[in-house]
Design an enzyme around this catalytic site. Structure first.
Site, PDB file in Angstrom:
ATOM      1  CE  LYS A 195      -1.862   2.619   3.050  1.00  0.00           C
ATOM      2  NZ  LYS A 195      -1.719   3.910   2.336  1.00  0.00           N
ATOM      3  N   GLY A 247       7.062   4.572   8.356  1.00  0.00           N
ATOM      4  CA  GLY A 247       6.187   5.719   8.560  1.00  0.00           C
ATOM      5  C   GLY A 247       6.358   6.275   9.959  1.00  0.00           C
ATOM      6  CB  SER A 248       4.184   8.405  11.978  1.00  0.00           C
ATOM      7  OG  SER A 248       2.999   7.638  12.029  1.00  0.00           O
ATOM      8  CB  THR A 249       6.990   6.869  16.305  1.00  0.00           C
ATOM      9  OG1 THR A 249       8.257   7.168  15.714  1.00  0.00           O
ATOM     10  CG2 THR A 249       7.225   5.994  17.534  1.00  0.00           C
ATOM     11  CB  VAL A 251       1.134   4.562  11.933  1.00  0.00           C
ATOM     12  CG1 VAL A 251       0.656   3.364  11.141  1.00  0.00           C
ATOM     13  CG2 VAL A 251       0.173   5.732  11.749  1.00  0.00           C
ATOM     14  N   GLY A 252       3.393   3.045  13.712  1.00  0.00           N
ATOM     15  CA  GLY A 252       4.233   1.881  13.970  1.00  0.00           C
ATOM     16  C   GLY A 252       3.850   1.189  15.270  1.00  0.00           C
ATOM     17  CD  GLU A 269      13.009   3.736   8.262  1.00  0.00           C
ATOM     18  OE1 GLU A 269      12.866   4.608   9.152  1.00  0.00           O
ATOM     19  OE2 GLU A 269      13.027   3.976   7.058  1.00  0.00           O
ATOM     20  CB  CYS A 303      13.038   8.411   8.442  1.00  0.00           C
ATOM     21  SG  CYS A 303      13.750   7.425   7.133  1.00  0.00           S
ATOM     22  CD  GLU A 400      10.548  11.897  11.954  1.00  0.00           C
ATOM     23  OE1 GLU A 400       9.479  11.354  12.283  1.00  0.00           O
ATOM     24  OE2 GLU A 400      11.397  11.338  11.255  1.00  0.00           O
TER      25      GLU A 400
END
Ligand code: NAD
Ligand code: MN
Length: 488
Positions: A195, A247-249, A251-252, A269, A303, A400
């Site tokens: 995706k 992606g973002s922390t 969502v991770g 990552e 990143c 970030e």
């Protein structure tokens, strides 16, 4: 010995004595369709979601209508990937899989101009970067992992594929993140459902055409477009064996929670807040180039960006003056102009985030300096900016920003540099600028970061593993290490 160096002209001096004429890359090479479907089982199909538009962030022009995959569409794609894995791809000898990967790599090279223009249109990054960095590195990744496909017994991680990989990628390097995900997965005999990010789906859809052109067996690569809900449906699908996310922390974390307790494999990552550490013996002009590259490359949507500059106090004044002068020569504007150094911010949302955090920087008492430049009236733009007088407690030193904004801190001793550099919840990358080899090794030993660049920054190579410590995620992509997540 900063005092013996000639001083550059004052930062406020006008940029250069000569201007560049516009040098736009032609859009004609791209054959944009008004609408795009999902790529499932080797064909483009309609999605059941309500669809969305992707725009050019430089002009806000609508580029195309994009299908949106709902849970049922994701399920169809995962089933196609499962069938292709069981019946075809996992059974195919590695040397045969390699032929497809080499073919894909060569088609990417042949169609590189088209890919670069499309990437710059949809993402807003300068054509100079998509043409000279992103797309060549994409091709290099496919060539590199093609080479592994028939040599997996030497990988050290086994030879058996994991199965179906569900892969979710961000908008900052759309094609490159696709390559990092798809090339090792396919080389190891896995099939994928990927995706792309909702603001940058177009190059992934062009990649789907490239898969058709390469005669890749149907179902080996499936591309489902959509936003967070589509991503969630993919990573939580019960028949996905391996989840790979960049992606973002936030969502991770959600993904890590949602797969906990299942036997899904996960690599994440996530973000970074890299320290770029400049010692007083550093080659100053190269360091300035490295600082500029570290934070203004790709509008700072990186990143591993060198978003925290740590400067040794004794060279602070000289370095800052040179940095401001160099920044004043950056050309901000049309991503398709070959002279552009800094393009558009990827989305209105991201621009809002950058503005908000920058305002936090003002409120916290840091001093903002930005280059004088005329920004286009349409689209999403933010001038290259630095904050000085930043302390470790400031939010702009900890969070970030993911934009062209540099926070500058100082240090006196190497030990203090290490302590400040490591004082972050992240640990993706770091930079060290010094004349002393021994100091580079001393620093690299102590910096808690997946990648430490010395006297350079933002160097990417498919043979080199990349990934983070702490909140920057886990697992490695690239190199032999990048095979581990895709082999049993
Ligand atoms: P994001 O994490 O929301 O989006 C990344 C990808 O995940 C997109 O494809 C998105 O559609 C998908 N996604 C969103 N929610 C999901 C969910 N619940 N389950 C599965 N997939 C989901 O990132 P963003 O909102 O685009 O950016 C927010 C911030 O994240 C940025 O400001 C930046 O700090 C950081 N970021 C980091 C990277 C990186 O490379 N590490 C990339 C992009 C953004
Ligand atoms: Mn777009």
């Amino acid at each position: 010995m900063a005092s013996t160096r000639p001083s550059p002209p004052a930062a406020a001096a006008p940029p250069s004595a000569f201007e560049y004429a516009p040098a736009p890359e032609s859009r004609a090479v791209v054959d944009l369709r008004p609408s795009y479907g999902l790529f499932v089982n080797g064909e483009f199909v309609d999605g059941h979601g309500k669809g969305f538009k992707t725009i050019s962030p430089a002009t806000e022009e609508v580029l195309a209508e994009i299908a949106e995959a709902d849970e049922a569409d994701v399920d169809t794609a995962v089933r196609a990937a499962r069938r292709a894995h069981t019946r075809v791809w996992s059974r195919m000898p590695g040397r045969e899989r390699a032929k497809y990967l080499y073919r894909i790599a060569r088609i990417i090279q042949e169609r590189s101009r088209e890919l670069a223009v499309l990437e710059s249109l949809d993402n807003g990054k300068p054509i100079k970067e998509s043409r000279d960095v992103d797309i060549p590195t994409v091709a290099a990744h496919f060539f590199y992992y093609a080479g592994w496909a028939d040599k997996l017994e030497h990988s050290g991680y086994g030879t058996e594929s994991v199965g179906v990989a569900g892969q979710v990628i961000p908008w900052n390097f759309p094609m490159l993140m696709l390559a990092w995900k798809i090339a090792p997965a396919l080389a190891c005999g896995n099939t994928v459902v990927l995706k792309p990010a909702e603001t940058t789906p177009l190059t992934a859809l062009l990649f789907a055409e490239i898969c058709q052109q390469a005669d890749l067996p149907p179902g080996v690569v499936n591309i489902v477009t959509g936003a967070g809900a589509t991503g969630r449906a993919l990573v939580t699908h019960p028949d996905v064996d391996k989840v790979a996310f960049t992606g973002s922390t936030a969502v991770g974390r959600e993904i890590a929670r949602s797969v906990a307790g299942s036997d899904k494999r996960v690599t994440l990552e996530l973000g970074g807040k890299a320290a770029n550490v400049v010692f007083d013996d550093a080659p100053v002009d190269q360091a300035v180039e490295g600082i500029v590259n570290g934070i203004f490359f790709n509008q700072g949507h990186v990143c591993c960006a060198g978003s925290r500059l740590l400067v040794q106090e004794s060279v602070y004044d000289d370095l800052l003056e040179r940095l401001k002068r160099r920044m004043s020569t950056l050309r901000v504007g049309d991503p398709l102009d070959k002279n552009t150094d800094v393009g558009a911010i990827n989305s209105g949302e991201q621009l809002t985030r950058i503005r908000e955090l920058s305002e936090v920087g003002d409120a916290e008492g840091a001093e903002r300096w930005e280059i004088a430049c005329d920004l286009p009236t349409k689209g999403f733009w933010f001038p290259p900016t630095i904050f000085t007088g930043v302390s470790q407690a400031h939010r702009i030193a900890r969070e970030e920003i993911f934009g062209p904004v540099l926070s500058v801190l100082t240090f006196r001793t190497p030990a203090e540099a290490v302590e400040k550099a490591n004082n972050t919840p992240y640990g993706l990358s770091a930079g060290v600028w010094t004349d002393k080899g021994s100091r580079i090794l001393w620093m690299a030993d102590r910096l808690r970061a997946g990648v430490v660049w010395a006297n350079t920054f933002n160097k990417f190579d498919p043979t080199s593993p990349f990934g983070g410590y702490k909140e920057s995620g886990y697992g490695r992509e690239g190199g032999r290490h990048g095979l581990e997540g895709y082999l049993r």
